[in-house]
Structures are given as C-alpha cells and as structure tokens.
Design a protein around this motif. Structure first.
Motif, PDB file in Angstrom:
ATOM      1  N   LEU A  19     -13.533 -14.714   2.177  1.00 12.44           N
ATOM      2  CA  LEU A  19     -12.525 -14.067   3.016  1.00 12.44           C
ATOM      3  C   LEU A  19     -13.054 -13.863   4.430  1.00 12.44           C
ATOM      4  O   LEU A  19     -12.349 -14.121   5.412  1.00 12.44           O
ATOM      5  N   TYR A  78      -2.292 -14.030  10.402  1.00 13.97           N
ATOM      6  CA  TYR A  78      -2.629 -12.604  10.464  1.00 13.97           C
ATOM      7  C   TYR A  78      -1.544 -11.746   9.821  1.00 13.97           C
ATOM      8  O   TYR A  78      -1.852 -10.778   9.109  1.00 13.97           O
ATOM      9  N   TYR A  81      -1.715 -12.061   6.092  1.00 13.73           N
ATOM     10  CA  TYR A  81      -2.850 -11.296   5.583  1.00 13.73           C
ATOM     11  C   TYR A  81      -2.540  -9.800   5.583  1.00 13.73           C
ATOM     12  O   TYR A  81      -2.850  -9.083   4.617  1.00 13.73           O
ATOM     13  N   GLU A  82      -1.923  -9.322   6.647  1.00 12.42           N
ATOM     14  CA  GLU A  82      -1.575  -7.896   6.735  1.00 12.42           C
ATOM     15  C   GLU A  82      -0.628  -7.494   5.611  1.00 12.42           C
ATOM     16  O   GLU A  82      -0.767  -6.407   5.027  1.00 12.42           O
ATOM     17  N   ASN A  84      -0.254  -9.050   2.638  1.00  9.37           N
ATOM     18  CA  ASN A  84      -0.664  -9.399   1.268  1.00  9.37           C
ATOM     19  C   ASN A  84      -2.115  -9.083   0.923  1.00  9.37           C
ATOM     20  O   ASN A  84      -2.539  -9.352  -0.199  1.00  9.37           O
ATOM     21  N   HIS A  85      -2.902  -8.514   1.845  1.00  7.25           N
ATOM     22  CA  HIS A  85      -4.336  -8.391   1.570  1.00  7.25           C
ATOM     23  C   HIS A  85      -4.671  -7.391   0.465  1.00  7.25           C
ATOM     24  O   HIS A  85      -5.804  -7.355  -0.022  1.00  7.25           O
ATOM     25  N   ASP A  86      -3.704  -6.565   0.075  1.00  8.26           N
ATOM     26  CA  ASP A  86      -3.926  -5.635  -1.035  1.00  8.26           C
ATOM     27  C   ASP A  86      -3.633  -6.276  -2.388  1.00  8.26           C
ATOM     28  O   ASP A  86      -3.873  -5.660  -3.433  1.00  8.26           O
ATOM     29  N   GLU A  90      -5.847 -13.665  -4.169  1.00  8.12           N
ATOM     30  CA  GLU A  90      -6.305 -14.035  -2.831  1.00  8.12           C
ATOM     31  C   GLU A  90      -5.597 -15.263  -2.277  1.00  8.12           C
ATOM     32  O   GLU A  90      -5.627 -15.500  -1.067  1.00  8.12           O
ATOM     33  N   PHE A  93      -3.168 -14.397   0.456  1.00 11.97           N
ATOM     34  CA  PHE A  93      -3.634 -13.731   1.678  1.00 11.97           C
ATOM     35  C   PHE A  93      -3.215 -14.491   2.932  1.00 11.97           C
ATOM     36  O   PHE A  93      -2.999 -13.890   3.984  1.00 11.97           O
ATOM     37  N   LYS A 255      -6.698  -6.498  11.703  1.00 16.37           N
ATOM     38  CA  LYS A 255      -7.574  -7.641  11.954  1.00 16.37           C
ATOM     39  C   LYS A 255      -7.165  -8.372  13.231  1.00 16.37           C
ATOM     40  O   LYS A 255      -8.015  -8.859  13.982  1.00 16.37           O
TER      41      LYS A 255
END
Length: 267
Positions: A19, A78, A81-82, A84-86, A90, A93, A255
């Motif tokens: 990651l 980005y 990722y914001e 789905n990052h939880d 993966e 993401f 991020k």
C-alpha cells in the motif's frame, strides 16, 4: 587507494508494504502531472501566428493533454482510496486498470465529469467556520460544469491524445482518409475568440497599407498572442487551480492533502 578501509554503510533495511508503495507511486504521478502542466503553460505563452505550425502546437498540446489526464486520474485514485481504505478488500482501494485505461482512456471530458462528482455532499459539510471554503468549492463546481471555453479545450486535448498526436504518421500511412488535426481545431478556437471581439477583429482584418510585411505579420502575431493570454491561458490556469483546491481543501482525503504542496505553481 592505500590506507582507505572499506566499511559497510550503516543503512538499515526499510520495510515498506504494498500500500505504501502504491501511495508513493501516486505521489510521483501528481508531481509528474504538475511538471507537464507547468511546461504546457510555458510553451502556450510562446505561441503566435507564425510559429504555431512549426513547433509550438505539438509541444503544449502534448504537455497539457498528458498532464491533465494524469492529474485527474490521480485524483480519482485518491478519492477511491479515501472512500474505500477502511474496507478489508485491498483490491477496492484504487480503481482498476480496466476502468482507467479501457473505460476512460484519454477522454478528459469524461474525467471532468467524474471530478465534478467529488463536490457531492459539500453542503452537508458547511458551517460558520468554513463558509468561504464552501463558497469557493461551489464556484469551482459551477466553473467545471458550465465553462464552454474549458469544455472546448478539454475536447481538443482529448482528441489530440487519442489520435491527433499521430497526425503526421496517419497522413503518411492512411492518406486516403480524413485524419483529425488538433492544430486546426485550436486554430478555429482562436479565430472564434477573434470574431467575437470587434476590436481584435478590426485589428486582424486591418490592411497592410504601406507597412512592411514584417510589420503586418507582427500585428497578426500580436492579435493571436493576445487571444491566448486573455482567453486560453486564464481558462487553463483557473482549471488547474480548481483541481488543486480539491487536493488542498480535503475533497480527496488526507493522503491527497499531504501532497497538495507539490502542485503549487507560480505563474
């Protein structure tokens, strides 16, 4: 070489997971896009009537088409990722290669549509302490959604990336068919601005009279450059600033905010 003792340097192994590697590549993508766009502005300001067919067009069209495409695709990464990052999966993401490369391709107009979606829900985030921020974002959304100059430019950049960059090669290998020429499309855009401005139009159509050929061409160059500086450059600068605010104002997540300073351009 006598007397020099070779010793192992005191480097420690740095562990970095998959990651973190992807986020590092994403940051590099933002830096690359900014450098390309900055070069696009540099060469755009060098365009005039006489040099446009010699070298100027291919350079800034290439820089802008690739630079803005990479930047908007980085924004989509980005934002994904914001959102789905939880997730435990993966694979969610970041967007897939198929989505970015095959579904979207070089279509900057379609990318613009996806970027506009990032403003969804900003009203719910409004409070007394961020009224100015939300006001700026609403203006940005309106600009992205409605500015006709921007839409025309993105269409040219998209078509250049898809086929216009191979114009000369296509004319050689496929001479019997009509080949898209981004230069002509950009010429037509410049001429449309001249036709809408009576002062510029009168200057453009002014007869040579007793002036030399060089004076006459310098006058034409001046009109052409004025259109670029007063219409094309400000529109693209505003577009870049609008994309930048999605990073710096937090629409794309923490991020993206961390790399926003890489996008600062002084022009």
């Amino acid at each position: 070489m006598n007397g020099i003792v070779k010793k192992d340097l005191p480097f420690k192994d740095i562990e970095i997971n998959d990651l973190e590697i992807k986020l590092l590549h994403l940051k590099n993508l933002v830096v690359e896009s900014k450098e390309l766009i900055e070069l696009g502005f540099k060469y755009l300001l060098k365009v005039n009537f006489r040099n446009k067919d010699e070298w100027a067009y291919p350079i800034f069209l290439l820089f802008f088409s690739r630079g803005f495409e990479l930047l908007m695709k980085a924004m989509i990464c980005y934002k994904t990722y914001e959102n789905n990052h939880d997730s435990k999966d993966e694979k969610t993401f970041f967007p897939s290669t198929e989505f970015l490369k095959e579904n979207i391709g070089h279509n900057l107009v379609e990318l613009r549509g996806l970027i506009i979606q990032n403003y969804n829900g900003i009203k719910k985030r409004e409070n007394k302490t961020n009224e100015r921020l939300i006001k700026d974002l609403r203006k940005d959304r309106y600009f992205l959604s409605n500015d006709k100059k921007l839409l025309s430019l993105l269409e040219i950049f998209s078509d250049y990336a898809r086929q216009g960059r191979y114009y000369e090669l296509n004319k050689i290998t496929e001479s019997n068919r009509n080949v898209y020429n981004a230069k002509i499309e950009f010429d037509n855009l410049i001429l449309s601005f001249i036709q809408k401005d009576k002062t510029l139009l009168n200057e453009w159509n002014k007869e040579e009279n007793n002036s030399s050929e060089d004076d006459f061409l310098n006058n034409i160059d001046s009109v052409w450059s004025k259109v670029v500086k007063e219409n094309i450059f400000p529109t693209l600068r505003k577009y870049f600033e609008t994309l930048y605010r999605q990073f710096s104002y937090g629409l794309l997540g923490e991020k993206a905010m961390e790399v926003s300073y890489f996008l600062e351009i002084n022009f």
